[in-house]
Design an enzyme around this catalytic site. Structure first.
Site, short mmCIF file in Angstrom:
data_model
loop_
_atom_site.label_atom_id
_atom_site.label_comp_id
_atom_site.label_asym_id
_atom_site.label_seq_id
_atom_site.Cartn_x
_atom_site.Cartn_y
_atom_site.Cartn_z
N ASP A 1 3.14 84.15 32.13
CA ASP A 1 4.47 84.41 31.60
C ASP A 1 4.63 83.50 30.39
O ASP A 1 3.98 82.47 30.29
CB ASP A 1 5.50 84.07 32.68
CG ASP A 1 6.90 84.32 32.21
OD1 ASP A 1 7.10 85.35 31.54
OD2 ASP A 1 7.78 83.50 32.50
N ASP B 1 7.83 81.81 36.27
CA ASP B 1 8.88 80.96 36.80
C ASP B 1 10.10 81.74 37.28
O ASP B 1 10.84 81.27 38.11
CB ASP B 1 9.30 79.93 35.75
CG ASP B 1 9.73 80.58 34.46
OD1 ASP B 1 9.47 81.78 34.29
OD2 ASP B 1 10.32 79.90 33.62
N ASP C 1 9.17 87.41 37.91
CA ASP C 1 7.73 87.21 38.03
C ASP C 1 7.27 87.27 39.47
O ASP C 1 6.08 87.37 39.74
CB ASP C 1 7.33 85.84 37.47
CG ASP C 1 7.63 85.71 36.00
OD1 ASP C 1 7.39 86.69 35.28
OD2 ASP C 1 8.11 84.65 35.58
#
Lengths: 290, 1032
Positions: free
Chosen positions: B377, B726, B730
């Site tokens: 990410d 985070d 996700d």
């Protein structure tokens, strides 16, 4: 990921196996080409050949450490065991007086066992020794080989010698003979220079009652020192170990009697908790009479 | 999150489910795995409020009636996320009892009891040995199972994080009254009021909004506040401004909304069920261990059955054959190995925890080592998750600002008069403030009230100019006004211009200063002059041109650009007493003086580029998957090296060659930027192609569902995929990944719960450490297993020889357990401390289907080479012990039957006669000798297993001290067993003559020498015959 696992059909599996066994494209048999197989087999041939050689060598070295005549260690045999003849399974001597077959096999075994003790053979092969003392034959630097054994004549067994005996060691009359022998141990000075003998008794009180009287041959179950020490089967070729025969005269019929015989010798302990046969032997006696 | 209404998969099932839009409630209740990947399906944002009232049977003013609400509550259930179905603890426990080798050992234990049953039926007084052995085996299984269960129980539950996000109370209008009720009791159709600071209690269709801004970061991962209004601004429910999502936070303003989804049917609820619906994949190491268990069990069972048949056909009694079978199984199963593996893994986990990698799932320790793709990410993982001033443009020049974590060295030229003006605007035209009471906190760590951009500007000016609050005090704010842009729909932060009017701090100057900031092109519209080198100059064509170039350039870097302008109001027209009125706009808002541009970016963490480079040299592909814009994503990707400096995307090539993108040969482009929109239209084959053909990939604008699809795509390439993230968005991907890595500081609880590993310092670089540790433990586990398997042959051969040649049994079952669970345990753990043999970080990650933990060379080398040598060595000791006591080797062959009979005058080679017990004791001495021989040779085995390729002398014999602890433990345990416990009959061990401990030493030496030879040839001829056949 589960759904991504393709299920292979049976045919595909077989096909894959076929290709594994023989792949015509790469000329591979079981995943290796001919030369590869040859090489790997050669490798293992050499490798295992080497290992065999190594093993043989170490075994050879090992054998150098042991003598042909006497074992290197005898610590396990500090106390010789006792054993009976006829040898039966579970050490139970069962005699059906009326049923010849039940004791005939015992008789056959005993005949065979006592053959070596025939006076003629003993006289021919063994020496007459002086009783009451060990028959020592030291090497004194030169191999004293073969060593002589002392005579133990079958006639010494008296009523249990089975010689000219229509009662077949008493089995046909319900007064069977049981022979006690002490295990052979090389260089063992049994009795520590004192006389020794075998005694038998019922194990418990009721056994003693049921057991009744018995006679022993040689008298008192005496074992003479002259039969010791034993020098091993290489040296002591014609050694015949001393026997004690016990003839049970009036065992209560149709009852199982537990008999225990032990040797009374200065240097033989008979109270080993774990080894039930150290210096003693227990067996069952049952005379079936109708 | 654009246009992701529907899943990327254009299959038939998909189409049919789209057709059933109206019945989506029913459908969602029993959705299947495939359907889970669909995007939220909503059209409420397009409906007018009247239609909404009709649809949900409610009244916008009066709300639902309490009765109706109660009815709906019964129908839909409470507005809460349903906890996942949990496997009962007892089932988990029982699973451990039957997994791995346990089944085999249970089988062995049951065979023991059966054997006793047979014995008992023949002879009620028979010994209880077999019962005890069975019990020992059962205890071994139960203890190992409990150990594994304890390890597993430590891992935590994924749902906990989601439930923590549930808002507690909601202000609802029911029966035309405002009431505060627990949020769980909300039903669809309820009219809810929210205000700044609230968590949104359910999915809301907004009906009215007053300056409402929400933070959707828990959903999208982007922390940029988003305005909310009541107009439908986008077809996609996730993009439109009139929907507020469950569990997101309302930052400021107030709004009224109608509940359209509750509980699990909310968007966040769907993500939650997506995360918990994603099955836990078996970790690579679990697959490897299973594979290894299969191999060993296969060998055990096939040997067991073969020899059972051989034994029966050799006329052995069935009872004896069963006992052989037990022996073969026990000899084959490395009872202590699985526990050893667990210990080794937890040692590594501890080591990693010290380096800020917290491992939740022990097996994940190794997964990181075999990782071949990292899907990272962007926000908060690669970047600092903090808007920061990156560039400035004034005086026709672009200046670079320091974006490192502490802003320590701002190098640009601050002497120009333009900068002074710009700095003033930045300082004054800003509503963000530091929270009070943070005097001792470094500027960058201070908590700020205000949105991300203003925070960035505040900190930037605080660092450069000094005490901002003081400056603001000296330049008292007269008035402040947001100026809505009529051209654009309301609420967009970027289209909003912010204006304030201040007194100046110059006592001689009583003019008011108007400062304004906002979208650059809009600011420029308002300006007629531009400041160059502190001098106001008319804004002509060329300076406008320069402005556009700079704006495009900064925008092209993926940065958010803000324009700044000011105007000193003439004192005559606006005296000190002049009263400014926001509504009347009684002040000029045009013909201002343009001062400069500032661009903001969420900058990469300073450690990331190095970590990415290290991953790359370790053969790991790093893919960026973000919800952010492609341009920003690409810019960050370039700056951290995910797209390396010299590689181009197809678009770049097209631009360079001046041709259409379609004409570019896709193979030429090393890098690719794929947006969620493109991804939506892709078949999985096309995705596979992209993943396979591009080494540097950035996915932008992706939804949580698409992240999942990407992870799956990577897994289809046989890659082991690590996902870092985070946000809540996700968490499905974290769960799906072979290893999910969550950020410890910035990470949401949901992400941490879904992850297998948590980076406590949020440092991407820690992953590199993790990879290294993971690779090391894989290599070391290989060594451990090779070490453990070797002696299996030495334990097994006695049984086979015993059956075939009829020797007295060389080693007993209990004795085998003493090796497996006694002498061998510490040494095999010690191998986990072994240092890497070579630079493992410069090798490719292992291929999960080809580089197995236990491969053929390992099995063959352990079993047929070293294992065989060990057996020979042990047999030499065995024969020695028997020969020196009177049973010469040749004499032993075929002796078994008489030996085991209850015969008390068995003759040995010398004519001596042995009682049963004397032989028994001799047999135990044989066991002890065999045991000691194996132990002695295992020392050599342990030493050679330190390396697989290097010479022991290259590795250093004494570098790993734990190995020596292991060797010492082996010897001490053996000494205790022989001399300390040798008199305990139940253990079947005896006091061994000291010299017998050394008989196997030549074989131990041979093992060492042979292995050195093997390693020498492997090193000498890489890829050669030895390497192919002997390297494991």
């Amino acid at each position: 990921m589960v759904n991504r696992k393709e299920k292979k059909s049976c045919g595909q599996v077989v096909e894959e196996w076929k290709e594994f066994v023989w792949n015509p494209r790469t000329h591979q048999f079981m995943g290796r080409t001919g030369s590869s197989w040859a090489f790997i087999l050669l490798f293992y041939f050499v490798f295992y050949g080497f290992l065999t050689a190594m093993f043989t060598l170490t075994m050879w070295v090992l054998l150098q450490t042991v003598s042909d005549h006497t074992p290197k260690y005898q610590d396990r045999l500090a106390t010789p065991g006792l054993m009976i003849r006829p040898k039966t399974e579970n050490l139970d001597v069962i005699v059906n007086v009326s049923d010849t077959e039940s004791w005939d096999q015992h008789v056959q075994k005993l005949n065979k066992f006592l053959e070596a003790y025939n006076d003629s053979i003993q006289a021919q092969k063994n020496d007459v020794c002086r009783p009451g003392r060990y028959y020592e034959q030291p090497d004194n630097g030169v191999l004293n080989y073969p060593k002589r054994a002392c005579q133990f004549n079958r006639t010494q067994l008296g009523d249990c010698s089975g010689l000219g005996d229509p009662t077949h060691y008493g089995y046909s009359t319900g007064q069977p003979c049981v022979f006690i022998k002490m295990n052979r141990v090389i260089n063992f000075y049994a009795g520590a220079n004192q006389s020794m003998n075998v005694t038998c008794a019922g194990k418990r009180d009721e056994d003693a009652e049921n057991l009744g009287g018995f006679v022993m041959f040689p008298a008192n179950g005496h074992i003479d020192l002259m039969y010791f020490p034993y020098y091993g089967k290489q040296f002591h070729v014609n050694y015949t170990q001393p026997l004690v025969a016990v003839k049970f005269l009036n065992v209560t019929p149709n009852v199982e009697v537990n008999v225990e015989c032990r040797i009374n010798a200065a240097n033989i302990a008979t109270d080993d908790e774990r080894d039930k046969f150290a210096g003693r032997v227990a067996f069952k006696l049952r005379i079936n009479k109708t | 999150m654009k246009d992701i209404q529907n899943s990327g998969k254009e299959d038939g099932q998909e189409k049919s489910s789209r057709g059933r839009k109206d019945t989506c409630w029913n459908r969602k209740k029993n959705r299947q795995k495939q359907e889970i990947k669909e995007e939220p399906d909503l059209d409420d944002h397009k409906l007018s409020s009247e239609d909404l009232e009709k649809k949900y049977g409610t009244n916008i003013v009066a709300g639902l009636s309490s009765a109706r609400a109660a009815e709906l509550l019964v129908r839909d259930g409470p507005n809460a996320l349903s906890p996942p179905k949990e496997t009962p603890e007892i089932i988990k426990f029982l699973k451990q009892m039957v997994g791995g080798f346990s089944i085999l050992l249970w089988f062995g234990a049951i065979l023991c009891w059966i054997a006793y049953g047979i014995q008992y039926s023949h002879d009620p007084s028979s010994s209880l040995d077999n019962v005890y052995l069975g019990a020992v085996l059962a205890v071994v299984v139960i203890l190992t199972g409990m150990f594994a269960y304890y390890q597993e129980a430590k891992s935590t539950n994924i749902m906990a994080g989601f439930s923590k996000m549930i808002p507690r109370q909601a202000l609802v209008i029911r029966d035309a009254e405002k009431k505060t009720i627990p949020a769980e009791q909300l039903v669809v159709g309820d009219i809810v009021e929210i205000k700044g600071g609230d968590q949104i209690p359910a999915d809301l269709r907004l009906l009215s909004s007053q300056g409402c801004k929400v933070d959707n970061s828990s959903l999208t991962g982007e922390s940029e506040p988003q305005g909310r209004s009541c107009e439908c601004t986008h077809d996609n429910p996730l993009e439109t401004k009139n929907i507020g999502f469950y569990s997101t936070t309302c930052l400021e303003g107030t709004a009224t909304g109608m509940v359209i989804n509750t509980g699990d049917r909310t968007v966040i609820g769907q993500i939650a069920s997506l995360a918990s619906g994603v099955g836990n994949e078996k970790t690579p190491i679990a697959i490897e261990i299973e594979h290894f268990v299969h191999i060993v069990a296969g060998v055990a069972v096939s040997l067991g059955i073969t020899f059972f048949i051989i034994a029966v056909s050799m006329k052995y009694p069935v009872l004896d054959s069963i006992i052989f079978l037990i022996g073969i199984i026990v000899a084959n199963v490395p009872e202590g190995l699985l526990a050893t593996v667990t210990v080794a893994l937890s040692l590594t986990a501890k080591r990693m925890a010290k380096k800020n990698c917290l491992v939740k799932n022990l097996e994940a320790v190794e997964t990181l080592g075999s990782t071949s793709i990292i899907c990272s990410d962007k926000t908060g993982t690669l970047t600092q998750n903090r808007m920061t001033v990156a560039h400035l443009w004034f005086d026709n020049r672009i200046f670079v600002a320091d974006t490192s974590e502490d802003h320590s060295n701002q190098m640009f030229d601050q002497s120009s008069g333009t900068w002074a003006s710009l700095a003033k605007i930045i300082t004054l035209c800003n509503r963000a403030e530091f929270k009070t009471g943070q005097e001792s906190v470094p500027i960058m760590k201070k908590i700020v009230v205000g949105d991300a951009s203003e925070t960035a500007l505040l900190k930037f000016s605080e660092v450069i100019v000094g005490d901002v609050m003081e400056i603001r005090k000296r330049n008292r704010k007269e008035m402040e006004a947001p100026i809505n842009n009529t051209l654009y729909p309301a609420c967009s932060i970027l289209s909003l211009l912010q204006l304030s009017i201040h007194e100046t701090d110059d006592p001689d100057d009583n003019r008011f200063l108007v400062v304004m900031k906002g979208a650059p092109e809009r600011i420029l519209e308002k300006c007629s002059t531009i400041m160059i080198n502190g001098q106001e100059q008319p804004l002509d064509e060329s300076s406008a041109e320069a402005f556009h170039t700079a704006y495009m350039e900064l925008g092209g870097l993926g940065e958010r650009v803000l324009g700044f302008c000011h105007l000193y109001l003439p004192a005559e027209e606006f005296p000190e007493t002049y009263s400014f009125d926001t509504d009347a706009m009684n002040f000029p808002t045009s013909n201002l003086c343009f001062v400069g541009l500032l661009s903001l970016i969420d900058p990469p963490r300073s450690t990331v580029p190095d970590a990415v480079a290290k991953c790359r040299s370790a053969g790991i592909k790093v893919i960026m998957v973000t919800g952010d814009h492609p341009i920003t994503a690409k810019a960050i990707a370039r700056s951290v090296g995910i797209i390396s400096a010299n590689s181009e995307t197809a678009e770049d090539i097209a631009k360079r060659l001046n041709i259409a993108v379609e004409q570019v040969n896709k193979r030429d482009a090393k890098a690719a930027v794929v947006t969620g929109m493109e991804l939506k239209d892709m078949s999985s084959e096309q995705l596979d192609e992209i993943l396979a053909n591009h080494s540097e990939i950035v996915f932008a604008r992706t939804s949580p569902q698409q992240k999942l699809i990407i992870v799956e795509g990577c897994q289809r390439q046989d890659a082991v995929v690590a996902v870092t993230g985070d946000g809540v968005n996700d968490s499905p991907a974290l769960k799906k990944a072979d290893i999910g890595i969550a950020m410890g500081i910035a990470g949401s609880d949901a992400a941490k719960n879904a992850a297998d590993m948590v980076l406590l310092d949020d440092n991407f670089a820690s992953i590199v450490t993790g990879v290294e540790e993971g690779r090391l433990i894989f290599d070391n586990l290989k060594k451990t297993i090779a070490y453990t398997l070797t002696k299996n042959i030495a334990e097994l051969c006695p049984f086979l020889i015993y059956i075939v040649l009829g020797l007295p049994l060389p080693i007993g079952t209990i004795t085998i357990l003493f090796i497996d669970l006694g002498t061998d345990i510490i040494p095999s753990v010690a191998l986990a401390y072994e240092k890497a043999e070579s630079d493992i970080m410069n090798q490719k990650p292992r291929h999960k289907k080809e580089d197995r933990l236990v491969n053929r060379p390992l099995a063959i080398y352990s079993y047929l080479h070293i294992g065989l040598m060990q057996s020979l060595g042990a047999f030499v000791v065995y024969f020695t012990v028997y020969a020196q006591e009177g049973f010469r080797p040749g004499f032993l062959i075929g002796l078994r039957v008489d030996w085991e009979k209850d015969m008390n005058d068995l003759e040995d080679s010398y004519g001596q006669e042995w009682t049963r017990y004397q032989r028994q004791y001799q047999e135990w001495t044989g066991y002890t000798a065999f045991f000691v021989a194996i132990m002695v040779q295992q020392i050599a085995d342990l030493i050679i297993r330190k390396t697989r390729r290097n010479s022991i002398f290259q590795q250093g014999l004494f570098r790993n001290k734990v190995i020596w602890v292991g060797i010492a433990s082996q010897i001490i345990i053996a000494l205790i067993l022989s001399y300390g416990l040798g008199s305990v009959t139940a253990l079947n061990l005896t006091m061994l003559r000291p010299q017998y401990w050394f008989v196997a030493v030549p074989f131990a030496a041979l093992i060492w020498v042979y292995d050195e030879v093997r390693k020498f040839y492997i090193r000498r001829y890489p890829g050669g015959w030895w390497d192919m056949n002997m390297y494991y």
